[in-house]
Design a protein around this motif. Structure first.
Motif, short mmCIF file in Angstrom:
data_model
loop_
_atom_site.label_atom_id
_atom_site.label_comp_id
_atom_site.label_asym_id
_atom_site.label_seq_id
_atom_site.Cartn_x
_atom_site.Cartn_y
_atom_site.Cartn_z
N LEU A 88 0.83 -1.21 0.00
CA LEU A 88 0.00 0.00 0.00
C LEU A 88 0.86 1.26 0.00
O LEU A 88 0.53 2.26 -0.67
CB LEU A 88 -0.93 0.00 1.22
CG LEU A 88 -2.08 -1.01 1.16
CD1 LEU A 88 -2.65 -1.26 2.56
CD2 LEU A 88 -3.19 -0.51 0.22
N ALA A 89 1.96 1.22 0.74
CA ALA A 89 2.88 2.37 0.74
C ALA A 89 3.48 2.59 -0.64
O ALA A 89 3.69 3.74 -1.07
CB ALA A 89 3.98 2.16 1.78
N PHE A 90 3.74 1.51 -1.37
CA PHE A 90 4.27 1.65 -2.73
C PHE A 90 3.24 2.25 -3.68
O PHE A 90 3.59 3.03 -4.58
CB PHE A 90 4.75 0.30 -3.26
CG PHE A 90 6.14 -0.06 -2.83
CD1 PHE A 90 7.22 0.70 -3.25
CD2 PHE A 90 6.38 -1.14 -1.99
CE1 PHE A 90 8.52 0.38 -2.86
CE2 PHE A 90 7.66 -1.47 -1.59
CZ PHE A 90 8.74 -0.71 -2.02
N VAL A 91 1.95 1.91 -3.49
CA VAL A 91 0.91 2.56 -4.31
C VAL A 91 0.90 4.06 -4.04
O VAL A 91 0.85 4.89 -4.97
CB VAL A 91 -0.48 1.96 -4.01
CG1 VAL A 91 -1.57 2.75 -4.74
CG2 VAL A 91 -0.55 0.51 -4.43
N ALA A 92 0.94 4.42 -2.76
CA ALA A 92 0.88 5.83 -2.38
C ALA A 92 2.03 6.64 -2.96
O ALA A 92 1.89 7.84 -3.22
CB ALA A 92 0.85 5.96 -0.86
N SER A 93 3.17 6.01 -3.16
CA SER A 93 4.36 6.73 -3.63
C SER A 93 4.70 6.46 -5.09
O SER A 93 5.76 6.87 -5.56
CB SER A 93 5.56 6.35 -2.76
OG SER A 93 5.79 4.95 -2.78
N TYR A 165 -4.09 5.89 0.35
CA TYR A 165 -3.22 4.71 0.46
C TYR A 165 -2.22 4.83 1.60
O TYR A 165 -1.84 3.81 2.19
CB TYR A 165 -2.54 4.47 -0.89
CG TYR A 165 -3.50 3.85 -1.87
CD1 TYR A 165 -3.79 2.49 -1.84
CD2 TYR A 165 -4.19 4.65 -2.78
CE1 TYR A 165 -4.70 1.93 -2.71
CE2 TYR A 165 -5.11 4.09 -3.66
CZ TYR A 165 -5.35 2.73 -3.62
OH TYR A 165 -6.27 2.17 -4.47
N TRP A 166 -1.79 6.05 1.93
CA TRP A 166 -0.93 6.19 3.11
C TRP A 166 -1.70 5.81 4.38
O TRP A 166 -1.18 5.12 5.27
CB TRP A 166 -0.42 7.62 3.23
CG TRP A 166 0.70 7.97 2.29
CD1 TRP A 166 0.71 8.96 1.34
CD2 TRP A 166 1.99 7.33 2.21
NE1 TRP A 166 1.90 8.97 0.67
CE2 TRP A 166 2.71 7.99 1.18
CE3 TRP A 166 2.59 6.27 2.88
CZ2 TRP A 166 4.01 7.62 0.83
CZ3 TRP A 166 3.88 5.90 2.54
CH2 TRP A 166 4.57 6.56 1.52
N PHE A 167 -2.96 6.24 4.46
CA PHE A 167 -3.79 5.87 5.61
C PHE A 167 -3.99 4.36 5.66
O PHE A 167 -3.88 3.74 6.73
CB PHE A 167 -5.14 6.58 5.53
CG PHE A 167 -6.10 6.15 6.60
CD1 PHE A 167 -6.08 6.74 7.85
CD2 PHE A 167 -7.02 5.12 6.38
CE1 PHE A 167 -6.96 6.33 8.85
CE2 PHE A 167 -7.90 4.71 7.36
CZ PHE A 167 -7.86 5.32 8.61
N ALA A 168 -4.30 3.76 4.51
CA ALA A 168 -4.55 2.31 4.46
C ALA A 168 -3.31 1.53 4.88
O ALA A 168 -3.41 0.50 5.56
CB ALA A 168 -4.99 1.90 3.07
N SER A 169 -2.12 2.01 4.51
CA SER A 169 -0.89 1.34 4.89
C SER A 169 -0.71 1.32 6.40
O SER A 169 -0.39 0.28 7.00
CB SER A 169 0.30 2.04 4.23
OG SER A 169 1.52 1.45 4.62
N ALA A 170 -0.95 2.48 7.04
CA ALA A 170 -0.83 2.55 8.49
C ALA A 170 -1.88 1.69 9.19
O ALA A 170 -1.58 0.99 10.18
CB ALA A 170 -0.94 4.00 8.95
N LEU A 171 -3.11 1.71 8.68
CA LEU A 171 -4.18 0.92 9.28
C LEU A 171 -3.88 -0.57 9.20
O LEU A 171 -4.09 -1.32 10.17
CB LEU A 171 -5.50 1.23 8.57
CG LEU A 171 -6.73 0.43 9.03
CD1 LEU A 171 -7.05 0.74 10.49
CD2 LEU A 171 -7.93 0.75 8.14
N THR A 172 -3.39 -1.03 8.06
CA THR A 172 -3.10 -2.45 7.88
C THR A 172 -1.96 -2.90 8.78
O THR A 172 -1.99 -4.01 9.33
CB THR A 172 -2.76 -2.73 6.40
OG1 THR A 172 -3.85 -2.28 5.58
CG2 THR A 172 -2.55 -4.22 6.15
N LEU A 173 -0.96 -2.05 8.96
CA LEU A 173 0.13 -2.39 9.87
C LEU A 173 -0.38 -2.51 11.30
O LEU A 173 -0.01 -3.44 12.04
CB LEU A 173 1.23 -1.33 9.78
CG LEU A 173 2.52 -1.62 10.53
CD1 LEU A 173 3.18 -2.90 10.01
CD2 LEU A 173 3.48 -0.45 10.42
N GLY A 174 -1.26 -1.60 11.71
CA GLY A 174 -1.85 -1.69 13.04
C GLY A 174 -2.71 -2.93 13.20
O GLY A 174 -2.72 -3.57 14.27
#
Length: 398
Positions: A88-93, A165-174
């Protein structure tokens, strides 16, 4: 089995988990027009990006989900969620179309974690309550599918599609950490190598006609569902609507409300058998597309058609899963692999065909494809039902 004191907590944790993870696949749909504009893509080409996420999910299920019958499930789920967070972080960037497409594919593959979670819920549930538990967990999945569009539409309009996607990356890690800390270990019931697991997936499909039937119906129904939600954002930007990304996302609230039908369908399947729910689901989907074809350019008709399709596809999906999980308790992850690969194959086809058909023939041209698919699904189900009756009579004679 679920401990009585913690049953409700575990069921709702699994439902929340499936919703959060599956949402990662569908954030893209209300954002397609914005992403296409940023990267200079046509309607047909941006549909391919959405399709890659669905293909990734199908392949992720093929390669990862069978491992749920081989490895300790809590650790497997947590590991896959960490990988999903990175994707997800790669999508965001993403800086170009190639990196975006590859990252979306990986997001889809990681989201296959959902289909390790759902068989785990079925495994833990008492047999007499399996339909209810699976229905509740799947209601979380369905709410995630539909509210993902609302969330990404609203946030994307305010802060840009990358913020989603930055939000989704953090949520998935949590979520990975929460699963690790909250669930007890769930050891597998078989000890097979990965190659043996993969071969056994196809062996199970050959052995169980019901699994093959459920997979075909899942493919057809989800094709109609995915085609609708991938194409809707483009319809809403044309006359008479002229809606933007936010409004397209808000239509997800309509579908999320209809997801309340999932636990009800699960209970009906427990009491009356899943075939009735599947038939109702196919007929509702067919009726929904008939409404969209005739009245889809009027807001009440659009809302009514979407509601019918959402309830129809959800009913078919919940009932199908309820019956396949009864086939072989020791092989639920592998059974779910075959079923869900077919499911997301249909989703990938719908994600691609929907925008292409809309571009070629407008709203009428789009509606013709899922209408034809729904009619075919109804005919296939009726024919399969006749085969089941003949087989049952032969068994009674024996």
């Amino acid at each position: 089995m679920f401990p009585r004191r913690s049953e409700r907590r575990i069921v709702w944790l699994l439902a929340l988990s499936t919703g959060c993870v599956v949402a990662n696949i569908y954030y893209v749909q209300p954002l397609l027009a914005d992403i296409a504009r940023d990267f200079g893509l046509s309607m047909g080409k941006i549909g391919i990006v959405a399709m890659l996420a669905q293909i990734g999910t199908g392949l992720g299920m093929l390669f990862f989900v069978p491992l749920g019958d081989r490895y300790e499930r809590r650790s497997l789920i947590s590991t896959l969620l960490i990988a999903e967070s990175i994707a997800l972080a790669f999508v965001a960037s993403a800086g170009n179309v190639v990196s975006l497409s590859l990252a979306c594919f990986c997001v889809g593959a990681g989201a296959a974690t959902v289909h390790v979670i759902v068989p785990l819920a079925a495994h833990l549930a008492p047999p007499k309550e399996r339909g209810r538990v699976v229905g509740t967990v799947l209601s979380g999945l369905l709410v995630g599918v539909l509210l993902a569009r609302t969330f990404s539409g609203v946030i994307g309009a305010q802060f840009g599609w990358r913020a989603v996607y930055w939000f989704a990356s953090a949520l998935t890690l949590g979520l990975a950490a929460t699963i690790r800390l909250s669930l007890e270990k769930s050891e597998p019931e078989v000890s097979l190598k990965w190659t043996e697991l993969m071969r056994s997936v196809w062996s199970l499909a050959r052995e169980h006609a019901m699994l093959r039937e459920a997979a075909v119906l899942a493919c057809l129904l989800f094709l109609t569902f995915s085609a609708l939600w991938t194409t809707l954002v483009f319809l809403l930007r044309t006359p008479p609507y002229h809606y933007g990304t936010t409004a397209a996302g808000l239509f997800g609230l309509l579908g999320a409300a209809s997801a309340a039908a999932a636990p009800i369908v699960g209970r009906v399947s427990d009491r009356s058998g899943p075939e009735r729910s599947i038939l109702i689901g196919i007929v509702a989907t067919l009726a929904g597309y008939t409404v969209l074809l005739l009245f889809g350019r009027m807001l009440p008709g659009l809302i009514a058609g979407i509601a019918l399709i959402d309830v129809g596809v959800q009913s078919g999906h919940v009932a199908n899963q309820s019956r396949i999980y009864s086939l072989d308790p020791a092989a639920r992850s592998r059974i779910n692999t075959f079923y869900m690969v077919a499911f997301f194959t249909g989703g990938a086809l719908g994600s691609y065909l929907g925008p292409v058909a809309f571009n070629a023939g407008g709203w009428t041209g789009f509606c013709v494809i899922p209408l034809a698919v729904s009619v075919f699904a109804l005919g296939y189900f009726v024919r399969a039902g006749k085969r089941r009756v003949r087989f049952d009579r032969l068994e009674d004679v024996r």
